[in-house]
Design an enzyme around this catalytic site. Structure first.
Site, PDB file in Angstrom:
ATOM      1  N   TYR A  93       0.803  -1.212   0.000  1.00 13.22           N
ATOM      2  CA  TYR A  93       0.000   0.000   0.000  1.00 13.22           C
ATOM      3  C   TYR A  93       0.839   1.267   0.000  1.00 13.22           C
ATOM      4  O   TYR A  93       0.315   2.358  -0.057  1.00 13.22           O
ATOM      5  CB  TYR A  93      -0.963  -0.047   1.183  1.00 13.22           C
ATOM      6  N   TRP A 107       2.799   2.944   2.173  1.00 15.16           N
ATOM      7  CA  TRP A 107       2.984   3.885   3.268  1.00 15.16           C
ATOM      8  C   TRP A 107       4.207   3.581   4.125  1.00 15.16           C
ATOM      9  O   TRP A 107       4.420   4.219   5.156  1.00 15.16           O
ATOM     10  CB  TRP A 107       1.746   3.885   4.169  1.00 15.16           C
TER      11      TRP A 107
END
Length: 748
Positions: A107, A109
């Site tokens: 994702y 992050w």
């Protein structure tokens, strides 16, 4: 002190003589993020993954579906051994089942660094070995990302080129803030924020704010705001009633609607029975207040804003589309300080004045596999291979996934109905995770490879609309045997015969120099590195969304089929989706309950990152995530501040620490996301998270068939005081006992 940065801000740091991390915010930052207080846990917390670890069942029995994932013990294995096994498994899957059987989950992050960006590293590696099934869009605004091209032709313009705060400060008289402008979120931007300007803009805003939210603190207390305590998930009904009032009183801008929009007459016909009395019964906002607000909006320069949170619900397309329609009826789209905004208070760069520049980044290459899923459909992918689903006018099928490779993400934070996700994670043959910490995703994997944190490597850091590019110096040595993602993938690439394609013969430091020199020639890399970074040229301080379109819609048409704002979209109508028809409509939530839970972003951490940090732990109650309750709801259940409570519905339950607060409307509870999932195995009362993760309660359903976006912002729940023996919170300790000796080679 050495410079570096994070998603929540730039800073300098050093490890002192006693091994403690010292942090100083960037000197140019007027509002440093309180999340810097979590950084100490990044280096040597007991949850660090010290050495490569393999789940015992996978080690002894080989690949295959296994319901022991998340419950089995781990065995530490030497690096060469685990890399040999993993390379062989990747080769088995791609040759025996095709590369579409590999899901490349990440994702993005994990780090503010642009080279050690885990998602880019993973995708580049998988592309060099033949590709992978990818994910599309995001949990944050995946619904809007699909809808906006149909309505205004462009997602990027709305999300990344919003009217700037100085323009709003100069021209806007009234902000109608659906979902508010929550200050806690503006400290964060992917890649980092060196100068946090939004908090100051909010404080200095001289106009009035109509706060439309179940939470009174969804705007800072310094802002002149009137609170409209709306029932959760009813914003669209309020918008339609406001639109009805504009029509009934002749306050809508017919000239703007005729010139700049298509499909308005059909939408207006749908408003005939959507009067303020109708909406009052749904929203809890008195009809007289709705009429007064509509009149005020028409009489002033008005900015209609919708937070991303409102589209993270069932039928989440509707409040975004209705907000655009409402702004169009006011006729102020394209005027300075007027029109529509999406995401103010959702991310630090929305409305920012920093430059919009492409910064150095690691090329990911081309994915030869065309398969993808909307990101929030990961459990469906694993549970229902071969089944069809609708998405943006297409009928697609879920591929048969045999290997899940996750680096830089934690689906056991982002995803909904975590008990269902646990079942989904039993289905693949192999799950691989790169992680600095023993998160729930790592605990549900087969192979866990210890990854460095951003503090333990060099990189280039900068966020969207950031004012600086930061030379991220290494602050500390890697913990245990942790390696960079790049080093791990380079070793796998060598074993699979694609080393040259992946590394191009460069070390990590050589990549940094290569990326920088391909981006700019002055100052030289060595000078940039020694200085700790450089300030970028200023961006446009004054900017208005869709100003060129308003000036001449024929010369600057939108990228919609009509070139205009599509209040009714023939394309979307043609898809025939009952949960997302061709224009904004009111669709009532399908799930009801005693309390409506809001599972919003935490103010003590970014998502689930560094939940073990000092700032995050200080926000907990009785060692569990805090749940806010209205005093009337708490009194009816015999709950007082400090009590441990059980929050439950038919999907699961979690324990949380109660805090009473009249800043919530009655009937609403608020439990932020991000507490590390901590399931109590074989609990007599059914599935239970001991730590307070609300995603054991949220439903794993899409916002609609159009976007298949995340709908995890709300859940129907009830709450009761928990008087039984309190289960221990185990999520913040390692599942592997401390070991003195390095593990021996495990026989194959």
């Amino acid at each position: 002190m050495k410079p570096t940065t994070s998603h929540w801000g730039a800073f300098s740091a050093e490890v002192d003589a006693e091994g403690r991390l010292r942090v100083e915010p960037h000197p140019a930052d007027p509002a440093p993020s309180p999340l810097l207080g979590n950084l100490g846990a990044a280096l040597d917390h007991p949850t660090r993954v010290a050495r490569p670890a393999v789940r015992r069942g996978w080690l002894e029995n080989g690949p295959g579906p296994d319901d022991r994932r998340g419950r089995d013990e781990f065995v530490e294995v030497p690096w060469d051994d685990v890399l040999d096994r993993l390379a062989a498994e990747l080769d088995r899957v791609r040759t025996g089942h095709g590369n579409q059987a590999i899901f490349g989950g990440s994702y993005g992050w994990a780090s503010a660094g642009r080279f050690h960006h885990a998602q880019s590293q993973l995708h580049r590696f998988l592309n060099t070995i033949g590709g992978f099934t990818a994910s599309r869009n995001s949990y944050s605004n995946g619904t809007s990302s699909v809808l906006l091209p149909h309505v205004v032709g462009d997602t990027h313009a709305v999300l990344r080129q919003a009217s700037t705060w100085p323009t709003i400060a100069e021209h806007t008289e009234l902000i109608v803030a659906f979902g508010g402008v929550p200050e806690k979120n503006v400290f964060v931007t992917p890649g980092g924020v060196t100068v946090h300007g939004t908090p100051g803009h909010l404080t200095r805003f001289g106009g009035r704010v109509a706060l439309i939210s179940p939470l009174r603190d969804d705007v800072p207390s310094t802002v002149d705001a009137r609170w409209y305590p709306i029932r959760p998930a009813t914003d669209t009904a309020l918008m339609l009633a406001l639109a009805h009032t504009l029509v009934a009183e002749g306050l809508h801008d017919r000239g703007f609607l005729d010139r700049y929009c298509v499909g308005y007459p059909e939408f207006e016909r749908s408003l005939l029975d959507k009067d303020p009395e109708w909406a009052a019964g749904i929203t809890g906002i008195p009809a007289a207040d709705i009429v007064a607000l509509a009149r005020e909006m028409a009489a002033h320069r008005t900015l209609v804003t919708v937070t991303w949170s409102l589209q993270r619900t069932e039928f989440g397309e509707q409040p975004v589309w209705a907000g655009i329609a409402l702004a169009a009826m006011l006729g102020q789209i394209g005027l300075p300080g007027g029109g529509f905004g999406h995401g103010y208070g959702s991310m630090g760069d929305v409305g920012d004045t920093g430059p919009e520049l492409r910064i150095p980044h690691l090329p990911q290459g081309v994915n030869p596999v065309g398969e993808f899923i909307p990101v929030a459909r990961i459990a469906d992918l694993l549970l229902h291979p071969g089944e069809s689903y609708d998405y943006d006018g297409e009928v697609r099928r879920y591929p048969d996934t045999r290997l899940v490779y996750w680096a830089g993400g934690n689906p056991f934070h982002h995803h909904q109905d975590l008990n269902r996700l646990r079942r989904a994670f039993t289905r693949p043959d192999t799950v691989v995770v790169h992680e600095p910490h023993w998160t729930a995703t790592a605990r549900h994997a087969d192979i866990v490879l210890p990854a460095t944190t951003a503090l333990e490597r060099e990189d280039l850091g900068s966020g969207r609309r950031d004012t600086h590019v930061v030379a991220m110096h290494r602050i500390a040595s890697p913990a245990g045997e942790a390696r960079d993602d790049y080093a791990i993938f380079a070793a796998l690439a060598a074993r699979l015969g694609v080393s040259g394609a992946f590394t191009e013969g460069r070390s990590a430091r050589q990549w940094l120099e290569h990326l920088y020199r391909g981006w700019r020639s002055e100052p030289a890399f060595d000078e940039f590195w020694a200085a700790g970074g450089l300030r970028l040229p200023p961006g446009r301080e004054h900017h208005t969304l869709f100003a060129d379109f308003r000036a001449d819609p024929d010369a600057h048409p939108l990228k919609t089929p009509s070139g205009r704002i599509e209040i009714t979209s023939a394309t979307v109508a043609g898809f025939g989706y009952p949960d997302c028809p061709g224009h904004p409509v009111w669709l009532a939530p399908t799930e009801t309950g005693p309390l409506r839970l809001i599972a919003n972003q935490p103010h003590t951490r970014l998502h689930s990152q560094l939940d073990a940090g000092d700032t995050s732990r200080a926000g907990k109650v009785a060692g569990r995530e805090r749940i806010r309750l209205n005093p009337a709801d708490a009194a009816a259940r015999g709950i007082t501040t400090g009590d441990v409570v059980r929050v439950f519905n038919n999907r699961g339950a979690c324990l949380a620490g109660a805090v009473l607060d009249d800043a919530l409307r009655p009937g609403v509870a608020q439990l932020p996301t991000g507490a590390w999932f901590d399931p109590v195995e074989d609990h007599a009362g059914g599935p239970l998270c001991a730590h307070g993760n609300p995603n054991v309660l949220t439903a794993d359903i899409p916002s609609s068939r159009l976007s298949q976006g995340c709908a995890g912002q709300h859940a129907a729940v009830d709450v009761e005081r928990f008087d039984g023996p309190l289960p221990e919170v185990r999520a913040l300790r390692s599942p592997i006992p401390p070991q003195v000796d390095r593990p021996a080679t495990v026989p194959r």
